[in-house]
Design an enzyme around this catalytic site. Structure first.
Site, PDB file in Angstrom:
ATOM      1  N   TYR A  80       0.827  -1.209   0.000  1.00 54.39           N
ATOM      2  CA  TYR A  80       0.000   0.000   0.000  1.00 54.39           C
ATOM      3  C   TYR A  80       0.864   1.263   0.000  1.00 54.39           C
ATOM      4  O   TYR A  80       0.691   2.147  -0.837  1.00 54.39           O
ATOM      5  CB  TYR A  80      -0.908  -0.024   1.225  1.00 54.39           C
ATOM      6  CG  TYR A  80      -1.918   1.092   1.276  1.00 54.39           C
ATOM      7  CD1 TYR A  80      -2.972   1.137   0.375  1.00 54.39           C
ATOM      8  CD2 TYR A  80      -1.842   2.083   2.256  1.00 54.39           C
ATOM      9  CE1 TYR A  80      -3.924   2.151   0.436  1.00 54.39           C
ATOM     10  CE2 TYR A  80      -2.792   3.091   2.325  1.00 54.39           C
ATOM     11  CZ  TYR A  80      -3.830   3.128   1.412  1.00 54.39           C
ATOM     12  OH  TYR A  80      -4.764   4.138   1.480  1.00 54.39           O
ATOM     13  N   PHE A 112     -13.407  -0.023  17.460  1.00 52.31           N
ATOM     14  CA  PHE A 112     -13.704   0.366  18.840  1.00 52.31           C
ATOM     15  C   PHE A 112     -15.207   0.552  19.046  1.00 52.31           C
ATOM     16  O   PHE A 112     -15.773   0.101  20.045  1.00 52.31           O
ATOM     17  CB  PHE A 112     -12.984   1.664  19.203  1.00 52.31           C
ATOM     18  CG  PHE A 112     -11.519   1.501  19.548  1.00 52.31           C
ATOM     19  CD1 PHE A 112     -10.897   0.259  19.528  1.00 52.31           C
ATOM     20  CD2 PHE A 112     -10.758   2.604  19.894  1.00 52.31           C
ATOM     21  CE1 PHE A 112      -9.562   0.122  19.845  1.00 52.31           C
ATOM     22  CE2 PHE A 112      -9.416   2.478  20.229  1.00 52.31           C
ATOM     23  CZ  PHE A 112      -8.809   1.235  20.193  1.00 52.31           C
ATOM     24  N   GLY A 147      -1.005   1.426  23.770  1.00 54.27           N
ATOM     25  CA  GLY A 147      -2.046   2.445  23.686  1.00 54.27           C
ATOM     26  C   GLY A 147      -1.537   3.865  23.657  1.00 54.27           C
ATOM     27  O   GLY A 147      -2.332   4.803  23.557  1.00 54.27           O
TER      28      GLY A 147
END
Length: 343
Positions: free
Chosen positions: A148, A194, A210
């Site tokens: 990509y 999420f 995170g």
């Protein structure tokens, strides 16, 4: 910018961004040709447009030549989430390169203006922050994301060569993370995942610790930027960054979405499940949009809170199971191992 009605081709027009672009351009009085092979786009995204007199749906793969009478082309055709583009990396590269060649040849034949939807992925895992258009990136050309990243970098080169050799009016935009109503719930992107996990009373899966950050631009703001870039009369091919310059960590994003969704059936917030960070996943990604402000008079206007509330409301309105069929995330998600981190 001109208000003259145009005949506009949108490749990838049944995708998340492409379908909304179709809607906006139709409302502007233009004739819109939506081209898609539905490998990642969804028919429900454009079902409400079928039957409108100025809308045409063409089922076609951009790896094959296409010919239409058009004034403008938005080339959005390419799997855009890691979950999709890593499933068949060779095909992803073909879509980028062959698709761009066929679209550029069409634009040259018809004298059409053509816009390429490039990506912030061309910057790789950046060591410059935020990323301006002058930054050339830090990309692994042999990694799992290269199909990509490098495909889009090569397409930018092709577009500029067509401009230099044939004076073709090209436009290049580098799109940063975008979200909003119409996202596929199983596309593997962080916002859609999420939200779906929170609404389904499942653990929120975070890759890494995170702390990695992203910036998120609402769909409507991004679409406005695309149209402004296409409509500019000045000799400005880009590339130009389109995205929201406000960063948020993945942990904070998860907490924000859980707060907006509200408590689960048992009155508790969904638990957090941490997984190893995927290879070559960037720690930070944030646009410098100074050039977009200067040349397009553009900057995002929808706050993350506003945009997430609209997106959550839309997710509440759909049936996940009817959209699960054909999703490349289905099996991996059932094991809690979606291969995204912050896109």
């Amino acid at each position: 910018m001109t208000s003259r009605a145009k005949r506009i081709l949108i490749t990838g027009g049944a995708g998340f961004l492409g379908s909304h672009l179709c809607e906006v351009l139709l409302r502007g009085g233009h004739e819109v040709i939506c081209l898609d092979n539905f490998s990642t786009g969804h028919e429900s995204n454009i079902a409400h447009l079928l039957g409108q007199p100025n809308f045409e749906l063409v089922r076609h793969d951009v790896t094959e030549p296409i010919d239409r009478e058009v004034d403008e082309i938005y080339n959005l055709a390419c799997p855009a989430s890691p979950e999709y583009y890593q499933t068949d990396p060779i095909r992803t590269m073909k879509i980028s390169l062959l698709g761009a060649i066929h679209i550029l040849e069409l634009a040259q034949r018809r004298g059409a203006k053509v816009l390429q939807a490039s990506t912030s992925e061309v910057y790789g895992d950046p060591d410059v922050h935020p990323q301006p258009e002058t930054y050339r990136g830090l990309v692994n050309p042999v990694g799992p994301r290269a199909c990509y990243n490098e495909g889009k970098r090569a397409v930018e080169s092709l577009f500029m060569d067509y401009r230099r050799m044939y004076k073709l009016p090209v436009r290049i935009v580098r799109i940063f993370n975008t979200y909003g109503p119409g996202m596929h719930p199983f596309d593997g992107r962080v916002v859609s995942t999420f939200i779906r996990q929170a609404l389904s009373d499942r653990a929120i899966t975070i890759f890494g610790d995170g702390s990695q950050t992203r910036s998120f631009c609402f769909r409507d703001d991004l679409t406005d930027g695309l149209i402004r870039m296409m409509g500019t009369d000045r000799e400005f091919p880009g590339p130009v960054n389109l995205g929201n310059p406000n960063e948020i960590s993945m942990s904070d994003l998860a907490q924000t979405i859980c707060r907006i969704v509200g408590p689960t059936e048992n009155g508790q917030e969904p638990p957090i499940a941490y997984r190893p960070l995927p290879e070559d996943d960037p720690r930070r990604r944030c646009p410098d949009i100074s050039l977009a402000k200067k040349t397009l008079g553009w900057e995002p206007t929808v706050s993350l809170e506003q945009g997430l509330r609209q997106t959550v409301d839309w997710f509440r309105s759909i049936d996940f199971e009817t959209r699960r069929t054909g999703s490349m995330s289905e099996q991996s998600d059932s094991a809690g191992m979606l291969k995204w981190a912050g896109r």
